[in-house]
Design a protein around this motif. Sequence first.
Motif, PDB file in Angstrom:
ATOM      1  N   ALA A  89       0.828  -1.207   0.000  1.00 32.36           N
ATOM      2  CA  ALA A  89       0.000   0.000   0.000  1.00 32.36           C
ATOM      3  C   ALA A  89       0.868   1.265   0.000  1.00 32.36           C
ATOM      4  O   ALA A  89       0.370   2.352  -0.267  1.00 32.36           O
ATOM      5  CB  ALA A  89      -0.923   0.001   1.210  1.00 32.36           C
ATOM      6  N   TYR A  90       2.143   1.119   0.280  1.00 28.72           N
ATOM      7  CA  TYR A  90       3.075   2.250   0.242  1.00 28.72           C
ATOM      8  C   TYR A  90       3.552   2.558  -1.175  1.00 28.72           C
ATOM      9  O   TYR A  90       4.312   3.490  -1.373  1.00 28.72           O
ATOM     10  CB  TYR A  90       4.308   1.973   1.113  1.00 28.72           C
ATOM     11  N   GLU A  91       3.141   1.756  -2.126  1.00 30.77           N
ATOM     12  CA  GLU A  91       3.610   1.918  -3.502  1.00 30.77           C
ATOM     13  C   GLU A  91       2.463   2.326  -4.419  1.00 30.77           C
ATOM     14  O   GLU A  91       1.338   1.867  -4.263  1.00 30.77           O
ATOM     15  CB  GLU A  91       4.212   0.610  -4.015  1.00 30.77           C
ATOM     16  N   VAL A  92       2.792   3.174  -5.374  1.00 30.70           N
ATOM     17  CA  VAL A  92       1.844   3.586  -6.400  1.00 30.70           C
ATOM     18  C   VAL A  92       2.425   3.168  -7.737  1.00 30.70           C
ATOM     19  O   VAL A  92       3.537   3.573  -8.091  1.00 30.70           O
ATOM     20  CB  VAL A  92       1.615   5.120  -6.373  1.00 30.70           C
ATOM     21  N   ARG A  93       1.695   2.327  -8.445  1.00 32.98           N
ATOM     22  CA  ARG A  93       2.162   1.897  -9.769  1.00 32.98           C
ATOM     23  C   ARG A  93       2.125   3.082 -10.724  1.00 32.98           C
ATOM     24  O   ARG A  93       1.168   3.839 -10.754  1.00 32.98           O
ATOM     25  CB  ARG A  93       1.281   0.775 -10.293  1.00 32.98           C
ATOM     26  N   LEU A  94       3.183   3.200 -11.506  1.00 26.80           N
ATOM     27  CA  LEU A  94       3.307   4.313 -12.436  1.00 26.80           C
ATOM     28  C   LEU A  94       3.103   3.838 -13.862  1.00 26.80           C
ATOM     29  O   LEU A  94       3.499   2.711 -14.207  1.00 26.80           O
ATOM     30  CB  LEU A  94       4.694   4.956 -12.298  1.00 26.80           C
ATOM     31  N   PRO A  95       2.496   4.679 -14.689  1.00 26.90           N
ATOM     32  CA  PRO A  95       2.299   4.280 -16.089  1.00 26.90           C
ATOM     33  C   PRO A  95       3.640   4.190 -16.816  1.00 26.90           C
ATOM     34  O   PRO A  95       4.560   4.947 -16.521  1.00 26.90           O
ATOM     35  CB  PRO A  95       1.435   5.402 -16.660  1.00 26.90           C
ATOM     36  N   LYS A  96       3.740   3.244 -17.723  1.00 30.93           N
ATOM     37  CA  LYS A  96       4.949   3.135 -18.545  1.00 30.93           C
ATOM     38  C   LYS A  96       5.037   4.402 -19.392  1.00 30.93           C
ATOM     39  O   LYS A  96       4.046   4.919 -19.866  1.00 30.93           O
ATOM     40  CB  LYS A  96       4.865   1.906 -19.445  1.00 30.93           C
ATOM     41  N   SER A  97       6.240   4.898 -19.510  1.00 26.22           N
ATOM     42  CA  SER A  97       6.451   6.107 -20.300  1.00 26.22           C
ATOM     43  C   SER A  97       7.826   6.035 -20.941  1.00 26.22           C
ATOM     44  O   SER A  97       8.590   5.108 -20.689  1.00 26.22           O
ATOM     45  CB  SER A  97       6.351   7.342 -19.405  1.00 26.22           C
ATOM     46  N   ARG A  98       8.147   7.043 -21.715  1.00 26.23           N
ATOM     47  CA  ARG A  98       9.462   7.054 -22.370  1.00 26.23           C
ATOM     48  C   ARG A  98      10.586   7.226 -21.359  1.00 26.23           C
ATOM     49  O   ARG A  98      11.723   6.896 -21.622  1.00 26.23           O
ATOM     50  CB  ARG A  98       9.535   8.139 -23.434  1.00 26.23           C
ATOM     51  N   ILE A 120      -0.429   9.342  -5.672  1.00 27.14           N
ATOM     52  CA  ILE A 120       0.765   9.512  -4.826  1.00 27.14           C
ATOM     53  C   ILE A 120       0.412  10.342  -3.594  1.00 27.14           C
ATOM     54  O   ILE A 120       0.794   9.997  -2.476  1.00 27.14           O
ATOM     55  CB  ILE A 120       1.931  10.113  -5.631  1.00 27.14           C
ATOM     56  N   ARG A 121      -0.329  11.416  -3.788  1.00 30.35           N
ATOM     57  CA  ARG A 121      -0.739  12.256  -2.641  1.00 30.35           C
ATOM     58  C   ARG A 121      -1.589  11.457  -1.649  1.00 30.35           C
ATOM     59  O   ARG A 121      -1.395  11.569  -0.430  1.00 30.35           O
ATOM     60  CB  ARG A 121      -1.493  13.481  -3.132  1.00 30.35           C
ATOM     61  N   ARG A 122      -2.539  10.664  -2.155  1.00 33.32           N
ATOM     62  CA  ARG A 122      -3.375   9.835  -1.270  1.00 33.32           C
ATOM     63  C   ARG A 122      -2.523   8.825  -0.508  1.00 33.32           C
ATOM     64  O   ARG A 122      -2.737   8.588   0.677  1.00 33.32           O
ATOM     65  CB  ARG A 122      -4.468   9.123  -2.066  1.00 33.32           C
ATOM     66  N   ALA A 123      -1.547   8.237  -1.183  1.00 36.79           N
ATOM     67  CA  ALA A 123      -0.676   7.258  -0.519  1.00 36.79           C
ATOM     68  C   ALA A 123       0.163   7.921   0.572  1.00 36.79           C
ATOM     69  O   ALA A 123       0.378   7.333   1.637  1.00 36.79           O
ATOM     70  CB  ALA A 123       0.224   6.562  -1.550  1.00 36.79           C
ATOM     71  N   ILE A 124       0.621   9.144   0.338  1.00 35.78           N
ATOM     72  CA  ILE A 124       1.385   9.870   1.361  1.00 35.78           C
ATOM     73  C   ILE A 124       0.484  10.160   2.558  1.00 35.78           C
ATOM     74  O   ILE A 124       0.883   9.953   3.709  1.00 35.78           O
ATOM     75  CB  ILE A 124       1.993  11.176   0.795  1.00 35.78           C
ATOM     76  N   LEU A 125      -0.730  10.631   2.304  1.00 38.61           N
ATOM     77  CA  LEU A 125      -1.674  10.889   3.404  1.00 38.61           C
ATOM     78  C   LEU A 125      -1.907   9.633   4.219  1.00 38.61           C
ATOM     79  O   LEU A 125      -1.908   9.661   5.450  1.00 38.61           O
ATOM     80  CB  LEU A 125      -2.997  11.431   2.854  1.00 38.61           C
ATOM     81  N   TRP A 126      -2.110   8.506   3.523  1.00 33.34           N
ATOM     82  CA  TRP A 126      -2.342   7.226   4.206  1.00 33.34           C
ATOM     83  C   TRP A 126      -1.117   6.817   5.024  1.00 33.34           C
ATOM     84  O   TRP A 126      -1.234   6.453   6.195  1.00 33.34           O
ATOM     85  CB  TRP A 126      -2.699   6.145   3.180  1.00 33.34           C
TER      86      TRP A 126
END
Length: 112
Positions: A50-59, A95-101
């Motif tokens: 729950a401390y991790e936020v999956r990020l979209p693949k990008s360049r 990311i902001r929600r995960a930091i709050l949590w």
Amino acid sequence: MNLRPGEVWLADLGLAAKYRPVVIVSRHDPDPPRALAIYVPITSQDRGSAYEVRLPKSRFLQAGSVANVQGLGSLPTARLDRRIGVLRGETMAEIRRAILWALELDPPASTP
């Protein structure tokens, strides 16, 4: 240095003499009192936490990257090497929600 939330930078975190990607989470401040940036490190080590936020693949990020809010920290802006991209919208909201949590902070009250 004029940093903005969501910018992804390569930073010297003092780990094995390598630059690591970080996402800037500190508020935009055109005149900060100190030359510091608050960041969340980005890693490819997805532990499904729950401390991790999956990020979209990008360049600028490889597939399977996560923002690890448990690693929230600050560093002098002189240790930021170069901006490699920007995360926007829902990704930054997650990311902001995960930091709050992670910090057991109440989310801000919505305004009418």
